[in-house]
Design an enzyme around this catalytic site. Structure first.
Site, mmCIF file in Angstrom:
data_model
loop_
_atom_site.group_PDB
_atom_site.id
_atom_site.type_symbol
_atom_site.label_atom_id
_atom_site.label_comp_id
_atom_site.label_asym_id
_atom_site.label_seq_id
_atom_site.Cartn_x
_atom_site.Cartn_y
_atom_site.Cartn_z
ATOM 1 N NE ARG A 123 -3.613 0.386 2.576
ATOM 2 C CZ ARG A 123 -4.923 0.318 2.347
ATOM 3 N NH1 ARG A 123 -5.503 -0.845 2.173
ATOM 4 N NH2 ARG A 123 -5.661 1.395 2.309
ATOM 5 C CE1 TYR A 139 -1.471 -8.616 -1.351
ATOM 6 C CE2 TYR A 139 -3.467 -9.749 -0.664
ATOM 7 C CZ TYR A 139 -2.739 -8.583 -0.801
ATOM 8 O OH TYR A 139 -3.266 -7.378 -0.384
ATOM 9 C CG ASP A 151 -13.220 3.360 2.651
ATOM 10 O OD1 ASP A 151 -13.587 2.742 1.624
ATOM 11 O OD2 ASP A 151 -12.453 2.873 3.501
HETATM 12 C C1 LIG Z 1 -8.551 -5.857 5.841
HETATM 13 C C2 LIG Z 1 -8.730 -4.954 4.672
HETATM 14 C C3 LIG Z 1 -8.173 -5.321 3.458
HETATM 15 C C4 LIG Z 1 -8.413 -4.555 2.312
HETATM 16 N N1 LIG Z 1 -7.905 -4.977 1.128
HETATM 17 C C5 LIG Z 1 -8.227 -4.314 -0.005
HETATM 18 C C6 LIG Z 1 -7.781 -4.782 -1.277
HETATM 19 O O1 LIG Z 1 -7.056 -5.781 -1.388
HETATM 20 N N2 LIG Z 1 -8.156 -4.087 -2.391
HETATM 21 C C7 LIG Z 1 -8.939 -2.981 -2.311
HETATM 22 O O2 LIG Z 1 -9.282 -2.410 -3.367
HETATM 23 N N3 LIG Z 1 -9.351 -2.482 -1.106
HETATM 24 C C8 LIG Z 1 -9.012 -3.114 0.042
HETATM 25 N N4 LIG Z 1 -9.430 -2.627 1.241
HETATM 26 C C9 LIG Z 1 -10.205 -1.370 1.329
HETATM 27 C C10 LIG Z 1 -9.338 -0.110 1.284
HETATM 28 O O3 LIG Z 1 -8.289 -0.172 2.190
HETATM 29 C C11 LIG Z 1 -10.158 1.178 1.557
HETATM 30 O O4 LIG Z 1 -11.410 1.071 0.933
HETATM 31 C C12 LIG Z 1 -9.411 2.413 0.989
HETATM 32 O O5 LIG Z 1 -8.241 2.643 1.735
HETATM 33 C C13 LIG Z 1 -10.293 3.672 0.988
HETATM 34 O O6 LIG Z 1 -9.545 4.775 0.540
HETATM 35 P P1 LIG Z 1 -9.990 6.262 0.853
HETATM 36 O O7 LIG Z 1 -8.964 7.133 0.223
HETATM 37 O O8 LIG Z 1 -11.416 6.452 0.485
HETATM 38 O O9 LIG Z 1 -9.949 6.382 2.448
HETATM 39 P P2 LIG Z 1 -8.721 6.292 3.441
HETATM 40 O O10 LIG Z 1 -7.677 5.360 2.930
HETATM 41 O O11 LIG Z 1 -9.307 6.008 4.785
HETATM 42 O O12 LIG Z 1 -8.086 7.754 3.437
HETATM 43 C C14 LIG Z 1 -8.701 8.835 4.111
HETATM 44 C C15 LIG Z 1 -7.685 9.948 4.331
HETATM 45 O O13 LIG Z 1 -8.358 11.075 4.902
HETATM 46 C C16 LIG Z 1 -7.619 11.576 6.007
HETATM 47 N N5 LIG Z 1 -8.579 12.227 6.920
HETATM 48 C C17 LIG Z 1 -9.483 11.626 7.746
HETATM 49 N N6 LIG Z 1 -10.196 12.554 8.396
HETATM 50 C C18 LIG Z 1 -9.747 13.772 7.983
HETATM 51 C C19 LIG Z 1 -10.105 15.125 8.306
HETATM 52 N N7 LIG Z 1 -11.084 15.425 9.180
HETATM 53 N N8 LIG Z 1 -9.427 16.125 7.688
HETATM 54 C C20 LIG Z 1 -8.438 15.855 6.786
HETATM 55 N N9 LIG Z 1 -8.057 14.588 6.462
HETATM 56 C C21 LIG Z 1 -8.707 13.558 7.037
HETATM 57 C C22 LIG Z 1 -6.928 10.331 6.580
HETATM 58 O O14 LIG Z 1 -5.814 10.681 7.380
HETATM 59 C C23 LIG Z 1 -6.571 9.571 5.312
HETATM 60 O O15 LIG Z 1 -5.339 9.973 4.782
HETATM 61 C C24 LIG Z 1 -9.179 -3.358 2.415
HETATM 62 C C25 LIG Z 1 -9.676 -2.942 3.635
HETATM 63 C C26 LIG Z 1 -9.468 -3.727 4.763
HETATM 64 C C27 LIG Z 1 -10.065 -3.275 6.065
#
Ligand SMILES: Cc1cc2nc3c(=O)[nH]c(=O)nc-3n(C[C@H](O)[C@H](O)[C@H](O)COP(=O)(O)OP(=O)(O)OC[C@H]3O[C@@H](n4cnc5c(N)ncnc54)[C@H](O)[C@@H]3O)c2cc1C
Length: 388
Positions: free
Chosen positions: A107, A216, A296
């Site tokens: 990641r 993996y 998310d």
């Molecule tokens: C066990 C597990 C395994 C997974 N494996 C996979 C996989 O193999 N393939 C896949 O596609 N997905 C996988 N996922 C899902 C994936 O990790 C998430 O869906 C993904 O990280 C979502 O990305 P995002 O950018 O939306 O949110 P996030 O990665 O949560 O990023 C959010 C960002 O916002 C910041 N933030 C939060 N609040 C604030 C605020 N108030 N002000 C400013 N910044 C803020 C945080 O610090 C962070 O940097 C897995 C999840 C889990 C739990």
């Protein structure tokens, strides 16, 4: 629509992909991250062909080809006997069928590459130590305010701030994510000492009653990433980095096959973590005026289809395409949501169902079936050609 000023909250994989796609479509992006430093946890990520198309769209195709691991096949195994219940040919087979590779990657490597690409386009795009607090909007602009007292005004605001999104709360009010009754363990171990246990395929999942264990390679087969997801009602702690011990994980996975046990036992102290899994029901709409959600923040889902990050990455690429196609912010956000809501809702709801299938009380009943991703045709989606 060229020259929009887009404010993005959250520099995770979703926010950074969106930033790149928007820069590509001619927008100026200001990205605000709560953390004082950029980084991702030490864990693996599956980038399925649908997500690879999106990373190619934002210019990371070569990076993935250089740094991703391509598992030529995957096995779904009986938790106790290690019998292969079904087998999935990947590698060239997937490339031929979907026009893009199926990768597994660290990641942090992908996150760093995305951030570097955003900064290469604009060295001042990313603002660290900015925690989103509130927004206000009028007919023509939106202003985001942060807990450090700073405010920034732009044409549009995208909340990419994860499962506990503060932008989502500011849009639709407080509503806690739902504890799913599932908890996860993760670890990243050196491949060499456990290489004899990486059989019969480089990527595999062992399935047992109420529990699965997936492992993996990443970093060109030097490391093995593993994740165990188990039903639990006992603890609900959040966060990716709550320390766990080998004994604790073995108390849940002790009856799994010898390969799983050997990989768990090889985890050095300080390299095993646990956390509880949360999701949310689908939202009826993602947007109010000039403010919307992505990744998310919009649709957190269980990891049983391995699609959470893939959906965030697809969202980002489609958002860029929507800005490219539209004449106004209103039109761009309407096109984005129309293109993305149905697919992400389908994947969210099926991620819940897939847990019940993979964690069946009778794993032998999975013999001769296929993975959820293939059954649902999730890899057929291509952000480069889908109507936006
Ligand atoms: C066990 C597990 C395994 C997974 N494996 C996979 C996989 O193999 N393939 C896949 O596609 N997905 C996988 N996922 C899902 C994936 O990790 C998430 O869906 C993904 O990280 C979502 O990305 P995002 O950018 O939306 O949110 P996030 O990665 O949560 O990023 C959010 C960002 O916002 C910041 N933030 C939060 N609040 C604030 C605020 N108030 N002000 C400013 N910044 C803020 C945080 O610090 C962070 O940097 C897995 C999840 C889990 C739990």
């Amino acid at each position: 629509m060229k020259n929009a000023h887009v404010l993005i909250v959250g520099a995770g994989i979703g926010g950074l992909t969106a930033a790149l796609a928007l820069q590509r479509s001619g927008s100026k992006v200001s990205l605000f991250e709560h953390a004082p430093q950029l980084g991702e946890v030490g864990a693996g990520l599956t980038i399925s062909p649908n997500a690879t198309h999106a990373l190619e769209y934002v210019g990371l195709g070569d990076f993935m080809a250089r740094n991703g691991d391509i598992p030529e096949a995957g096995a779904s195994m009986h938790y106790k006997t290690a019998e292969v219940l079904y087998h999935t040919q990947r590698g060239n087979e997937f490339k031929k069928k979907y026009g893009a590779e199926y990768y597994q990657i660290h990641r942090a490597d992908l996150h760093t590459a995305l951030a570097d690409a955003v900064r290469a386009n604009d060295p001042n795009a990313i603002h660290l130590s900015h925690t989103f607090q509130s927004f206000s909007q009028d007919g023509g602009t939106v202003t985001a305010t942060f807990t450090n007292g700073k405010s920034y005004t732009g044409d549009v605001l995208i909340g990419c701030d994860g499962v506990r999104s503060a932008v989502r709360t500011a849009l639709f009010g407080a509503e806690s994510p739902r504890f799913t009754g599932q908890a996860a363990f993760r670890g990243l171990v050196d491949a060499e000492p456990v290489r004899e246990h990486i059989v019969p395929t480089p990527s595999a999942t062992s399935m047992g009653p109420g529990r699965i264990f997936t492992r993996y390679f990443v970093r060109k087969r030097k490391l093995v990433n593993f994740v165990g997801i188990a039903r639990t009602s006992e603890w609900k702690e959040e966060g990716w980095s709550i320390p766990a011990t080998v004994d604790e994980m073995l108390s849940v996975y002790g009856d799994f096959n010898a390969h799983v046990i050997a990989i768990i036992k090889s985890t050095p102290p300080g390299r095993l973590f646990k956390w509880a899994l949360f999701d949310r029901d689908p939202l009826p709409e993602w947007r109010k005026g000039r403010v919307t959600l992505l990744g998310d923040a919009a649709h957190p889902m269980l990891p049983f289809l391995g699609m959470g990050a893939a959906m965030a990455i697809e969202d980002g690429a489609v958002l860029g395409r929507a800005f490219e196609a539209a004449a106004t912010v209103d039109e761009a956000l309407t096109r984005y949501e129309a293109a993305r809501k149905e697919r992400t809702t389908m994947v969210l709801l099926n991620s819940r169902k897939q847990g019940e299938i993979y964690q069946s009380d009778d794993p032998a009943s999975l013999r001769g079936t296929t993975s959820g991703e293939l059954r649902l045709g999730l890899f057929d989606y291509n952000v480069k050609t889908v109507p936006v």
